[in-house]
Design a protein around this motif. Structure first.
Motif, PDB file in Angstrom:
ATOM      1  N   GLU A 189       0.836  -1.202   0.000  1.00 43.41           N
ATOM      2  CA  GLU A 189       0.000   0.000   0.000  1.00 43.41           C
ATOM      3  C   GLU A 189       0.871   1.252   0.000  1.00 43.41           C
ATOM      4  O   GLU A 189       0.566   2.231  -0.702  1.00 43.41           O
ATOM      5  N   ARG A 190       1.942   1.220   0.757  1.00 46.30           N
ATOM      6  CA  ARG A 190       2.844   2.365   0.805  1.00 46.30           C
ATOM      7  C   ARG A 190       3.459   2.613  -0.579  1.00 46.30           C
ATOM      8  O   ARG A 190       3.556   3.747  -1.040  1.00 46.30           O
ATOM      9  N   THR A 191       3.842   1.540  -1.235  1.00 45.98           N
ATOM     10  CA  THR A 191       4.425   1.663  -2.575  1.00 45.98           C
ATOM     11  C   THR A 191       3.421   2.251  -3.549  1.00 45.98           C
ATOM     12  O   THR A 191       3.756   3.125  -4.359  1.00 45.98           O
ATOM     13  N   ALA A 192       2.168   1.787  -3.474  1.00 50.85           N
ATOM     14  CA  ALA A 192       1.138   2.291  -4.380  1.00 50.85           C
ATOM     15  C   ALA A 192       0.893   3.777  -4.176  1.00 50.85           C
ATOM     16  O   ALA A 192       0.697   4.533  -5.135  1.00 50.85           O
ATOM     17  N   LEU A 193       0.925   4.215  -2.911  1.00 50.83           N
ATOM     18  CA  LEU A 193       0.691   5.627  -2.625  1.00 50.83           C
ATOM     19  C   LEU A 193       1.843   6.500  -3.089  1.00 50.83           C
ATOM     20  O   LEU A 193       1.644   7.621  -3.570  1.00 50.83           O
ATOM     21  N   GLU A 194       3.048   5.997  -2.961  1.00 50.13           N
ATOM     22  CA  GLU A 194       4.216   6.799  -3.309  1.00 50.13           C
ATOM     23  C   GLU A 194       4.497   6.787  -4.805  1.00 50.13           C
ATOM     24  O   GLU A 194       5.275   7.614  -5.296  1.00 50.13           O
ATOM     25  N   ALA A 195       3.855   5.855  -5.546  1.00 49.29           N
ATOM     26  CA  ALA A 195       4.173   5.718  -6.968  1.00 49.29           C
ATOM     27  C   ALA A 195       3.522   6.806  -7.812  1.00 49.29           C
ATOM     28  O   ALA A 195       4.072   7.229  -8.821  1.00 49.29           O
ATOM     29  N   GLY A 196       2.340   7.259  -7.434  1.00 50.61           N
ATOM     30  CA  GLY A 196       1.608   8.175  -8.289  1.00 50.61           C
ATOM     31  C   GLY A 196       1.917   9.635  -8.025  1.00 50.61           C
ATOM     32  O   GLY A 196       2.443  10.003  -6.979  1.00 50.61           O
ATOM     33  N   GLY A 230      -9.941   4.844  -2.033  1.00 53.65           N
ATOM     34  CA  GLY A 230      -8.887   4.357  -1.144  1.00 53.65           C
ATOM     35  C   GLY A 230      -7.564   5.041  -1.402  1.00 53.65           C
ATOM     36  O   GLY A 230      -6.859   5.439  -0.463  1.00 53.65           O
ATOM     37  N   GLN A 231      -7.207   5.197  -2.689  1.00 49.97           N
ATOM     38  CA  GLN A 231      -5.985   5.933  -3.019  1.00 49.97           C
ATOM     39  C   GLN A 231      -6.203   7.435  -2.923  1.00 49.97           C
ATOM     40  O   GLN A 231      -5.369   8.170  -2.401  1.00 49.97           O
ATOM     41  N   GLY A 232      -7.338   7.890  -3.455  1.00 49.57           N
ATOM     42  CA  GLY A 232      -7.580   9.323  -3.533  1.00 49.57           C
ATOM     43  C   GLY A 232      -7.650  10.002  -2.185  1.00 49.57           C
ATOM     44  O   GLY A 232      -7.149  11.126  -2.011  1.00 49.57           O
ATOM     45  N   ALA A 233      -8.243   9.313  -1.183  1.00 49.28           N
ATOM     46  CA  ALA A 233      -8.418   9.927   0.127  1.00 49.28           C
ATOM     47  C   ALA A 233      -7.081  10.249   0.786  1.00 49.28           C
ATOM     48  O   ALA A 233      -6.991  11.157   1.611  1.00 49.28           O
ATOM     49  N   ILE A 234      -6.049   9.510   0.439  1.00 47.36           N
ATOM     50  CA  ILE A 234      -4.722   9.753   1.025  1.00 47.36           C
ATOM     51  C   ILE A 234      -3.831  10.522   0.064  1.00 47.36           C
ATOM     52  O   ILE A 234      -3.221  11.536   0.428  1.00 47.36           O
ATOM     53  N   LEU A 235      -3.753  10.051  -1.176  1.00 46.49           N
ATOM     54  CA  LEU A 235      -2.820  10.646  -2.127  1.00 46.49           C
ATOM     55  C   LEU A 235      -3.233  12.061  -2.536  1.00 46.49           C
ATOM     56  O   LEU A 235      -2.382  12.946  -2.696  1.00 46.49           O
ATOM     57  N   CYS A 236      -4.524  12.302  -2.707  1.00 48.23           N
ATOM     58  CA  CYS A 236      -4.987  13.600  -3.207  1.00 48.23           C
ATOM     59  C   CYS A 236      -5.330  14.585  -2.099  1.00 48.23           C
ATOM     60  O   CYS A 236      -5.443  15.782  -2.361  1.00 48.23           O
ATOM     61  N   HIS A 237      -5.541  14.113  -0.901  1.00 45.26           N
ATOM     62  CA  HIS A 237      -5.914  15.001   0.206  1.00 45.26           C
ATOM     63  C   HIS A 237      -4.750  15.929   0.526  1.00 45.26           C
ATOM     64  O   HIS A 237      -3.594  15.499   0.588  1.00 45.26           O
ATOM     65  N   PRO A 238      -5.018  17.223   0.732  1.00 41.90           N
ATOM     66  CA  PRO A 238      -3.904  18.163   0.965  1.00 41.90           C
ATOM     67  C   PRO A 238      -3.191  17.982   2.295  1.00 41.90           C
ATOM     68  O   PRO A 238      -2.096  18.526   2.482  1.00 41.90           O
ATOM     69  N   VAL A 294      -3.699  14.759   4.680  1.00 38.30           N
ATOM     70  CA  VAL A 294      -3.646  13.431   5.303  1.00 38.30           C
ATOM     71  C   VAL A 294      -2.283  12.769   5.145  1.00 38.30           C
ATOM     72  O   VAL A 294      -1.695  12.271   6.114  1.00 38.30           O
ATOM     73  N   LEU A 295      -1.753  12.751   3.931  1.00 37.29           N
ATOM     74  CA  LEU A 295      -0.471  12.091   3.712  1.00 37.29           C
ATOM     75  C   LEU A 295       0.647  12.812   4.474  1.00 37.29           C
ATOM     76  O   LEU A 295       1.558  12.172   5.017  1.00 37.29           O
ATOM     77  N   LYS A 296       0.570  14.130   4.544  1.00 37.61           N
ATOM     78  CA  LYS A 296       1.564  14.895   5.304  1.00 37.61           C
ATOM     79  C   LYS A 296       1.502  14.544   6.793  1.00 37.61           C
ATOM     80  O   LYS A 296       2.531  14.402   7.454  1.00 37.61           O
ATOM     81  N   GLU A 297       0.268  14.402   7.314  1.00 36.19           N
ATOM     82  CA  GLU A 297       0.109  14.042   8.724  1.00 36.19           C
ATOM     83  C   GLU A 297       0.659  12.639   8.993  1.00 36.19           C
ATOM     84  O   GLU A 297       1.315  12.395  10.004  1.00 36.19           O
ATOM     85  N   MET A 298       0.365  11.720   8.064  1.00 29.44           N
ATOM     86  CA  MET A 298       0.833  10.344   8.228  1.00 29.44           C
ATOM     87  C   MET A 298       2.357  10.287   8.247  1.00 29.44           C
ATOM     88  O   MET A 298       2.964   9.616   9.088  1.00 29.44           O
ATOM     89  N   LYS A 299       2.988  11.015   7.332  1.00 21.94           N
ATOM     90  CA  LYS A 299       4.449  11.025   7.285  1.00 21.94           C
ATOM     91  C   LYS A 299       5.041  11.680   8.533  1.00 21.94           C
ATOM     92  O   LYS A 299       6.058  11.221   9.072  1.00 21.94           O
ATOM     93  N   ALA A 300       4.393  12.755   8.989  1.00 23.05           N
ATOM     94  CA  ALA A 300       4.886  13.425  10.200  1.00 23.05           C
ATOM     95  C   ALA A 300       4.790  12.511  11.417  1.00 23.05           C
ATOM     96  O   ALA A 300       5.710  12.441  12.235  1.00 23.05           O
ATOM     97  N   ALA A 301       3.667  11.797  11.536  1.00 19.65           N
ATOM     98  CA  ALA A 301       3.459  10.929  12.694  1.00 19.65           C
ATOM     99  C   ALA A 301       4.450   9.776  12.743  1.00 19.65           C
ATOM    100  O   ALA A 301       4.741   9.242  13.818  1.00 19.65           O
ATOM    101  N   MET A 302       4.987   9.402  11.590  1.00 16.05           N
ATOM    102  CA  MET A 302       5.907   8.259  11.530  1.00 16.05           C
ATOM    103  C   MET A 302       7.376   8.661  11.580  1.00 16.05           C
ATOM    104  O   MET A 302       8.255   7.809  11.462  1.00 16.05           O
TER     105      MET A 302
END
Length: 828
Positions: A91-98, A514-522, A524-532
């Motif tokens: 899933e991480r790979t799919a999100l980072e690929a696009g 499923g992809q759009g909610a994370i990849l396209c959201h301004p 969510v992905l930033k928060e996820m990366k920050a939390a990790m």
């Protein structure tokens, strides 16, 4: 009344600030200024003080980092890490690929339309246009789809040779390797035109130019691999296929059981380190004729020959067909479309590490490589195929509905048929815009992960809707297969497009949102990366910045959703002209609504959201229709805002927003936390659902465009094969339209006179003779009616066969093994 004024000022300024997304200090300053004004103008002092205390209570903790970080952000970070859904490596790979393009704006709740409208109009180069008008046109003229699908079950040798000679397999391969070096847009146009003539020819050309050895080699191949294979793939010396799916792993490609063991073996007379492969693949397009097999498998190194990692992961390799142990099975028979498709098997097939795509350096990176390259198939090949079929179906069915008469009236004039024609016209317009938009994104260098899934799903799904209506209008003409039938094979082909490259059910319910909610959201992905982040202080700072940006974003979308709902999207800044501005405002509303629904769902459901496939599918529908509507508006702008296209744009747009509201309604009525669903309904639909399906009057205008020559019809037909020739009955019927319309007044005059006469002739020729003698028609008009009769007969006639012609020669069933595959022994 003076008591309420300070609180009204507090709420009003808060709403305005949220709507325009003003920063917190600006809101605080504006609110303080307003409360001072209330005090000076005589508002109730106690109420003003209470309102000021509320402002201070909200603003001060949030504006002072020393208070905000330990007391607010840190506890929220702890809560967030608990509800954060775990992401697998795949899933991480799919999100980072696009990459994210304009679809990110649709998730913003406040789209920057200039970003879309400033994109250059997609245009072919002179060389690409010449290829479309030359070799592609000629290939269509050479194609006899009935001969391919029924008689030979294959392309003729002449077609195979022409495709290879003219480098149709090398559309995307750079010129330095002998390919044509065309853009993704040109790829789209070629596949679209071929699909309008034959799905077998389009898939034969499309697969080597999408997910396959050439695409993977261009991105990841070693220089030696590129130098050797790309020229051979470009000119057809090598015919490629790619083995991904098998009996135990279809859409779930990450679970493939095919494996390769790192070991020593013999290759070209030398003993080298390599991989011993065991695999069982099926549904592999071009496998029966392929000379070079791309293969996905899981790689293991139990003896540590290349490192200390035993399970290396999914890896991709190139396997020449003549490699010892490779077994190409008998052909599959995909819904009578007879493109080359079949299984491939292998047991302990040895290849050296140099045959891994990208060499040893890319061992274990196969999933990333596949995800990054899947966008070509999803963005171009399948959407273009759907577009070609839909556009051809629209223009030819419009001509047929004008030519075919029942009860003395063109069948297209009946309201029931008119409804179907309107759907065909609107869906064809939408498919054309959507397929071109995603191809243009790839041509700009994007890797449109989310738009590619939207395009694959909706272009093929709408193509199926068009094919259904085409069949209904043609009636008996559509169901009797033969050389004169141009609708039946397309009807058989659309379920294939819907199934491949990820089944549409899975694409809708799992991938789009499923992809759009994370990849396209301004945020969510930033928060996820920050939390990790491993550095806790840095994690807290970055999470703090993104979290409060997200909170303001969510409040803004709630306010914007309510405002647009209360005003029915009639007030608000928007681009466009007086005709389209209302459309942009509606999309602004649904963008805010989508962002609000996405945030609420992710906050309250957390990791459970990925298992709420019905909710995910409906929110994916909202995102999809937003993207489709945006694509249509971009097409309309690129075409110079043609007035003639307005009925098509209007029908397709109203259809899209009607589907958006249906999806939102379904999501809200079935929201897992019911009180939240009720609250969201009040925000999103304060006056109830208002969007309606396209009206009958609008449908009449859209249908009428298909049944008479006009510029809008020509633009819709652009890029499909309409040349009238012996093997293109659809093109012939389309060419008759203008002559049929010119003959209609003469026909009405003749039939009216015939009805009121007492002549004895019963056959058509005798009636024409009487008509000339009686002076109803002139000799020239007689010729016109004779030609009309000939054109009508060609349009409505069907084929018949001797019984022996329909028997399949030489078929002998074989038993199947436990895996459900056929015996691969040669027929006796």
């Amino acid at each position: 009344m003076s008591i309420a004024i300070p609180f009204l000022a507090f709420l009003l300024i808060g709403a305005i600030a949220a709507y325009h997304r003003l920063r917190l200090p600006v809101w605080a300053a504006l609110t303080a200024t307003a409360l001072v004004a209330c005090w000076l103008l005589g508002a109730n002092p106690t109420a003003t003080i209470v309102a000021a205390a509320l402002v201070a209570l909200i603003a001060l903790p949030l504006l002072i980092p020393a208070i905000r970080l330990p007391l607010i952000t840190k506890p929220l970070l702890g809560f967030y890490t608990k509800i954060l859904p775990p992401l697998s490596e795949t899933e991480r790979t799919a999100l980072e690929a696009g990459t994210v393009g304009f679809e990110g704006e649709l998730f913003s709740g406040k789209p920057d339309w200039q970003q879309l409208l400033s994109q250059p109009k997609p245009v072919l180069t002179a060389e690409e246009q010449a290829f479309l008008d030359g070799p592609t046109e000629e290939l269509c003229k050479m194609t006899n789809d009935w001969q391919i699908t029924h008689v030979d079950a294959d392309l003729s040798p002449q077609l195979w040779d022409y495709i290879k000679k003219n480098k149709f397999f090398g559309l995307n391969i750079p010129k330095e390797y002998g390919g044509l070096g065309f853009s993704a847009l040109a790829n789209h146009k070629v596949i679209q035109k071929l699909a309008s003539m034959s799905s077998v020819v389009s898939s034969t050309v499309g697969v080597p130019n999408s997910l396959g050895p050439a695409e993977l080699l261009m991105h990841y191949g070693t220089q030696e691999q590129k130098d050797h294979y790309l020229p051979r793939l470009a000119d057809g010396r090598e015919v490629p296929c790619f083995g991904l799916t098998g009996p135990w792993a279809g859409s779930d490609a990450t679970s493939i059981p095919d494996y390769g063991i790192v070991t020593m073996g013999e290759w070209n007379g030398a003993r080298v380190v390599g991989v011993k492969l065991t695999f069982d693949k099926r549904y592999i397009t071009l496998a029966p004729v392929a000379t070079l097999i791309g293969l996905a498998f899981r790689m293991y190194d139990p003896d540590g020959l290349i490192g200390d990692k035993r399970d290396i992961g999914i890896t991709l390799a190139l396997v020449p067909r003549d490699t010892a142990g490779v077994e190409v099975g008998r052909r599959h028979f995909p819904l009578n479309c007879t493109f080359q498709n079949g299984p491939i098997h292998g047991k302990e097939v040895f290849i050296p590490l140099s045959q891994l795509i990208g060499g040893e350096a890319y061992a274990g990176k196969g999933w990333q490589m596949l995800v990054e390259c899947l966008s070509i198939g999803r963005s171009i090949t399948l959407p273009s195929s759907g577009s070609g079929g839909a556009k051809m179906g629209a223009v030819v069915t419009g001509a047929y509905a004008r030519i075919r008469k029942q009860f003395g009236l063109s069948v297209g004039r009946f309201e029931g048929v008119e409804e179907a024609l309107a759907r065909i016209a609107g869906h064809a317009y939408a498919v054309s815009a959507l397929s071109q938009a995603t191809a243009a994104a790839v041509a700009r260098g994007e890797n449109p992960a989310v738009p590619s899934t939207i395009a694959k799903y909706h272009c093929t799904d709408m193509a199926r809707d068009v094919a259904k209506d085409v069949m209904d209008i043609h009636g008996g003409k559509g169901i009797i297969l033969g050389p004169k039938n141009y609708a039946g094979r397309n009807w058989q082909a659309v379920p294939i497009m819907i199934t491949v490259e990820g089944a549409n059910i899975m694409t809708r319910s799992l991938m789009i949102f499923g992809q759009g909610a994370i990849l396209c959201h301004p945020w969510v992905l930033k928060e996820m990366k920050a939390a990790m982040l491993p550095d806790k202080k840095q994690a807290l700072r970055e999470f703090d910045q993104n979290l409060f940006g997200h909170i303001g974003f969510a409040i803004s979308n709630a306010v914007r959703s309510l405002w647009y709902g209360l005003t029915a999207s009639r007030i608000g800044a928007a681009p466009g002209d007086t005709y389209t501005r209302r459309y942009y405002r509606k999309l602004n509303r649904y963008s805010a609504t989508l962002a609000l629904m996405a945030d609420t769902s992710m906050l309250l459901l957390g990791g459970k959201l990925k298992f709420k496939e019905s909710l995910s599918g409906r929110l994916g529908d909202v995102l999809s229709q937003l993207y489709i509507a945006s694509s249509m508006l971009k097409r309309y702008e690129d075409e110079g805002r043609p007035v003639g296209d307005q009925p098509l744009l209007a029908w397709a747009f109203h259809d899209a927003v009607h589907k958006i509201e249906l999806a939102l309604s379904g999501a809200l009525r079935n929201f897992p936390i019911r009180p939240v669903g009720y609250l969201l309904w009040a925000l999103i639909f304060p006056w109830g659902r208002r969007a309606q399906a396209p009206s009958d009057r609008l449908g009449h205008r859209a249908a009428a465009l298909l049944m008479s020559p006009n510029d809008a019809r020509d633009r819709l037909a652009e890029g499909v094969f309409l040349t009238p020739c012996a093997n293109n009955p659809a093109g012939r019927i389309n060419s008759y339209l203008q002559k049929v319309i010119l003959a209609e007044p003469v026909e009405r005059k003749f039939l009216k006179a015939l009805k009121n006469s007492d002549i004895q002739a019963l056959d058509f020729a005798g009636q024409l003779d009487e008509g000339v003698r009686e002076g109803w028609i002139t000799a020239e008009e007689r010729k016109q009616l004779e030609e009309l009769r000939e054109m009508t007969i060609d349009a409505i006639s069907v084929d018949d066969f001797d019984a022996a012609e329909l028997r399949s020669a030489g078929y002998k069933p074989y038993p199947q093994d436990s895996a459900g595959r056929g015996d691969t022994r040669a027929a006796a």
